[in-house]
Scaffold this motif. Structure first.
Motif, PDB file in Angstrom:
ATOM      1  N   THR A   1       0.827  -1.229  -0.027  1.00  0.00           N
ATOM      2  CA  THR A   1      -0.066   0.025   0.298  1.00  0.00           C
ATOM      3  C   THR A   1       0.771   1.275  -0.042  1.00  0.00           C
ATOM      4  OG1 THR A   1      -0.030   0.050   2.198  1.00  0.00           O
ATOM      5  CG2 THR A   1      -1.982  -1.098   1.061  1.00  0.00           C
ATOM      6  N   ALA A   2       0.576   2.194  -0.751  1.00  0.00           N
ATOM      7  CA  ALA A   2       1.080   3.456  -0.737  1.00  0.00           C
ATOM      8  C   ALA A   2       0.859   4.337   0.232  1.00  0.00           C
ATOM      9  CB  ALA A   2       0.948   4.004  -2.319  1.00  0.00           C
ATOM     10  N   LEU A   3       1.587   5.173   0.932  1.00  0.00           N
ATOM     11  CA  LEU A   3       1.375   6.254   1.923  1.00  0.00           C
ATOM     12  C   LEU A   3       0.769   7.419   1.456  1.00  0.00           C
ATOM     13  CD1 LEU A   3       4.418   5.653   4.237  1.00  0.00           C
ATOM     14  CD2 LEU A   3       2.284   5.207   4.735  1.00  0.00           C
ATOM     15  N   MET A   4      -0.307   7.973   2.094  1.00  0.00           N
ATOM     16  CA  MET A   4      -0.612   9.060   1.589  1.00  0.00           C
ATOM     17  C   MET A   4      -0.205  10.248   1.991  1.00  0.00           C
ATOM     18  SD  MET A   4      -3.521   8.677  -0.563  1.00  0.00           S
ATOM     19  CE  MET A   4      -4.585  10.167  -0.271  1.00  0.00           C
ATOM     20  N   ASN A   5       0.192  11.277   1.256  1.00  0.00           N
ATOM     21  CA  ASN A   5       0.681  12.342   1.839  1.00  0.00           C
ATOM     22  C   ASN A   5      -0.315  13.356   2.694  1.00  0.00           C
ATOM     23  OD1 ASN A   5       2.318  14.757   2.302  1.00  0.00           O
ATOM     24  ND2 ASN A   5       1.938  15.285   0.243  1.00  0.00           N
ATOM     25  N   GLU A   6      -0.284  13.078   3.843  1.00  0.00           N
ATOM     26  CA  GLU A   6      -1.351  13.827   4.514  1.00  0.00           C
ATOM     27  C   GLU A   6      -1.000  15.193   5.259  1.00  0.00           C
ATOM     28  OE1 GLU A   6      -3.917  11.907   7.374  1.00  0.00           O
ATOM     29  OE2 GLU A   6      -3.475   9.564   6.363  1.00  0.00           O
ATOM     30  N   THR A   7      -1.905  15.976   5.165  1.00  0.00           N
ATOM     31  CA  THR A   7      -1.829  17.499   5.869  1.00  0.00           C
ATOM     32  C   THR A   7      -2.602  17.478   6.939  1.00  0.00           C
ATOM     33  OG1 THR A   7      -1.070  18.317   3.675  1.00  0.00           O
ATOM     34  CG2 THR A   7      -1.745  19.979   5.241  1.00  0.00           C
ATOM     35  N   LEU A   8      -1.824  18.102   7.931  1.00  0.00           N
ATOM     36  CA  LEU A   8      -2.735  18.357   9.088  1.00  0.00           C
ATOM     37  C   LEU A   8      -3.145  19.931   9.244  1.00  0.00           C
ATOM     38  CD1 LEU A   8      -0.511  16.966  12.036  1.00  0.00           C
ATOM     39  CD2 LEU A   8      -2.757  15.984  10.982  1.00  0.00           C
ATOM     40  N   ILE A   9      -4.340  20.203   9.561  1.00  0.00           N
ATOM     41  CA  ILE A   9      -4.532  21.613   9.383  1.00  0.00           C
ATOM     42  C   ILE A   9      -5.355  22.267  10.799  1.00  0.00           C
ATOM     43  CG2 ILE A   9      -6.490  23.126   8.285  1.00  0.00           C
ATOM     44  CD1 ILE A   9      -6.332  21.504   6.030  1.00  0.00           C
ATOM     45  N   ARG A  10      -4.977  23.093  11.144  1.00  0.00           N
ATOM     46  CA  ARG A  10      -5.644  23.636  12.509  1.00  0.00           C
ATOM     47  C   ARG A  10      -5.962  25.157  12.188  1.00  0.00           C
ATOM     48  NH1 ARG A  10      -0.399  23.988  16.542  1.00  0.00           N
ATOM     49  NH2 ARG A  10       0.495  25.804  15.806  1.00  0.00           N
ATOM     50  N   THR A  11      -6.937  25.565  13.388  1.00  0.00           N
ATOM     51  CA  THR A  11      -7.381  27.158  13.058  1.00  0.00           C
ATOM     52  C   THR A  11      -6.932  27.617  14.459  1.00  0.00           C
ATOM     53  OG1 THR A  11      -9.081  26.455  11.769  1.00  0.00           O
ATOM     54  CG2 THR A  11      -9.289  28.299  12.821  1.00  0.00           C
ATOM     55  N   VAL A  12      -6.380  28.757  14.365  1.00  0.00           N
ATOM     56  CA  VAL A  12      -6.258  29.653  15.655  1.00  0.00           C
ATOM     57  C   VAL A  12      -6.994  30.857  15.655  1.00  0.00           C
ATOM     58  CG1 VAL A  12      -4.493  30.992  16.872  1.00  0.00           C
ATOM     59  CG2 VAL A  12      -3.583  29.055  15.242  1.00  0.00           C
ATOM     60  N   SER A  13      -8.119  31.062  16.547  1.00  0.00           N
ATOM     61  CA  SER A  13      -9.010  31.982  16.782  1.00  0.00           C
ATOM     62  C   SER A  13      -8.589  33.204  17.537  1.00  0.00           C
ATOM     63  CB  SER A  13     -10.165  31.403  17.089  1.00  0.00           C
ATOM     64  OG  SER A  13     -11.421  32.335  17.057  1.00  0.00           O
ATOM     65  N   ILE A  14      -8.383  34.331  17.084  1.00  0.00           N
ATOM     66  CA  ILE A  14      -7.973  35.484  17.686  1.00  0.00           C
ATOM     67  C   ILE A  14      -8.881  36.482  17.551  1.00  0.00           C
ATOM     68  CG2 ILE A  14      -5.914  36.992  17.596  1.00  0.00           C
ATOM     69  CD1 ILE A  14      -4.538  34.870  15.496  1.00  0.00           C
ATOM     70  N   LYS A  15      -9.054  37.220  18.779  1.00  0.00           N
ATOM     71  CA  LYS A  15      -9.952  38.295  19.095  1.00  0.00           C
ATOM     72  C   LYS A  15      -9.255  39.558  18.483  1.00  0.00           C
ATOM     73  CE  LYS A  15     -12.745  40.365  22.659  1.00  0.00           C
ATOM     74  NZ  LYS A  15     -13.028  40.342  24.057  1.00  0.00           N
ATOM     75  N   LEU A  16     -10.152  40.500  17.721  1.00  0.00           N
ATOM     76  CA  LEU A  16      -9.563  41.401  16.966  1.00  0.00           C
ATOM     77  C   LEU A  16      -9.925  42.688  17.608  1.00  0.00           C
ATOM     78  CD1 LEU A  16      -8.132  41.437  14.307  1.00  0.00           C
ATOM     79  CD2 LEU A  16     -10.255  42.103  13.238  1.00  0.00           C
ATOM     80  N   ASP A  17      -8.991  43.629  17.982  1.00  0.00           N
ATOM     81  CA  ASP A  17      -9.372  44.921  18.290  1.00  0.00           C
ATOM     82  C   ASP A  17      -9.646  45.846  17.189  1.00  0.00           C
ATOM     83  OD1 ASP A  17      -9.122  47.709  19.095  1.00  0.00           O
ATOM     84  OD2 ASP A  17      -7.299  47.358  20.510  1.00  0.00           O
ATOM     85  N   ARG A  18     -10.541  46.246  16.894  1.00  0.00           N
ATOM     86  CA  ARG A  18     -11.067  46.732  15.544  1.00  0.00           C
ATOM     87  C   ARG A  18     -10.497  48.217  15.383  1.00  0.00           C
ATOM     88  NH1 ARG A  18     -15.836  44.453  17.741  1.00  0.00           N
ATOM     89  NH2 ARG A  18     -16.827  46.325  18.176  1.00  0.00           N
ATOM     90  N   ASP A  19      -9.656  48.833  16.550  1.00  0.00           N
ATOM     91  CA  ASP A  19      -9.037  50.072  16.252  1.00  0.00           C
ATOM     92  C   ASP A  19      -9.938  51.177  15.493  1.00  0.00           C
ATOM     93  OD1 ASP A  19      -6.767  50.724  17.616  1.00  0.00           O
ATOM     94  OD2 ASP A  19      -5.448  49.893  15.869  1.00  0.00           O
ATOM     95  N   GLY A  20     -11.157  51.352  15.678  1.00  0.00           N
ATOM     96  CA  GLY A  20     -11.811  52.381  14.837  1.00  0.00           C
ATOM     97  C   GLY A  20     -12.104  51.986  13.415  1.00  0.00           C
ATOM     98  N   HIS A  21     -12.118  50.685  13.136  1.00  0.00           N
ATOM     99  CA  HIS A  21     -12.356  50.404  11.733  1.00  0.00           C
ATOM    100  C   HIS A  21     -13.616  49.748  11.476  1.00  0.00           C
ATOM    101  CE1 HIS A  21      -8.431  51.646  10.585  1.00  0.00           C
ATOM    102  NE2 HIS A  21      -7.842  50.880  11.394  1.00  0.00           N
ATOM    103  N   ASP A  22     -14.510  49.772  12.526  1.00  0.00           N
ATOM    104  CA  ASP A  22     -15.807  49.206  12.420  1.00  0.00           C
ATOM    105  C   ASP A  22     -16.477  49.154  11.052  1.00  0.00           C
ATOM    106  OD1 ASP A  22     -15.080  49.827  15.290  1.00  0.00           O
ATOM    107  OD2 ASP A  22     -16.785  48.477  15.744  1.00  0.00           O
ATOM    108  N   VAL A  23     -16.631  50.431  10.749  1.00  0.00           N
ATOM    109  CA  VAL A  23     -17.505  50.788   9.346  1.00  0.00           C
ATOM    110  C   VAL A  23     -16.615  49.939   8.166  1.00  0.00           C
ATOM    111  CG1 VAL A  23     -18.084  52.587   7.653  1.00  0.00           C
ATOM    112  CG2 VAL A  23     -18.334  52.876  10.121  1.00  0.00           C
TER     113      VAL A  23
END
Length: 171
Positions: A1-23
């Motif tokens: 059997t051939a080995l599959m090239n596997e990729t791990l994926i993760r997500t880093v959730s980061i709070k954003l300071d909008r710095d007055g850019h809400d609009v």
């Protein structure tokens, strides 16, 4: 059997300071999701599930109709086509629709992590710089050299913006 090239994926959730850019952020979010909904409806109606076909069909009109820059128009198309494929895979007969507060997809051309606590985001009003509110865990994940930083999603949740940054590496 051939080995599959596997990729791990993760997500880093980061709070954003909008710095007055809400609009700028809200206006971009609204136009981006209106464009993604329009693209999804058109592709659904014309039975388009191929990204290149969709691009040729919607790109120019997406830019003029919704005022999106070239890369945000491409990100909206990608979001719409992926949603159509997922919907069809579930055998659903309902075309995907995105609300005005839906997420905004960013790729390498539309966002840039600057110093580790700042991010430059493409908006309808040009680029804006927001501060990232990083905890120790998020900081250590972002600087981990074993992981490659990919795209990001700007997400609105209960009155707060978060930047969900994806990272990947070989398994």
């Amino acid at each position: 059997t051939a080995l599959m090239n596997e990729t791990l994926i993760r997500t880093v959730s980061i709070k954003l300071d909008r710095d007055g850019h809400d609009v700028a952020l809200q206006e971009t979010q609204k136009a981006f999701n209106a464009a993604a909904s329009w693209i999804a409806a058109l592709c659904w109606e014309e039975h388009i599930t191929n990204t290149n076909t969709a691009h040729h069909r919607v790109y120019g009109e997406t830019r003029t109709r919704f005022g999106l820059g070239s890369q945000l128009a491409c990100c909206a198309r990608a979001k719409a086509v992926e949603a159509i494929k997922a919907t069809k895979a579930k055998k659903s007969e309902t075309c995907p629709v995105f609300g005005p507060r839906g997420s905004v997809r960013y790729d390498a051309r539309t966002y840039r992590l600057m110093s580790l606590d700042r991010v430059s985001l493409n908006t309808m009003q040009g680029r804006v710089i927001c501060r990232l509110i990083l905890g120790k865990r998020q900081h250590s994940m972002l600087i981990d050299a074993q992981w490659t930083i990919g795209g990001a999603e700007l997400v609105w949740k209960r009155g707060t913006y978060y930047l969900n940054v994806t990272q990947n590496r070989e398994a």
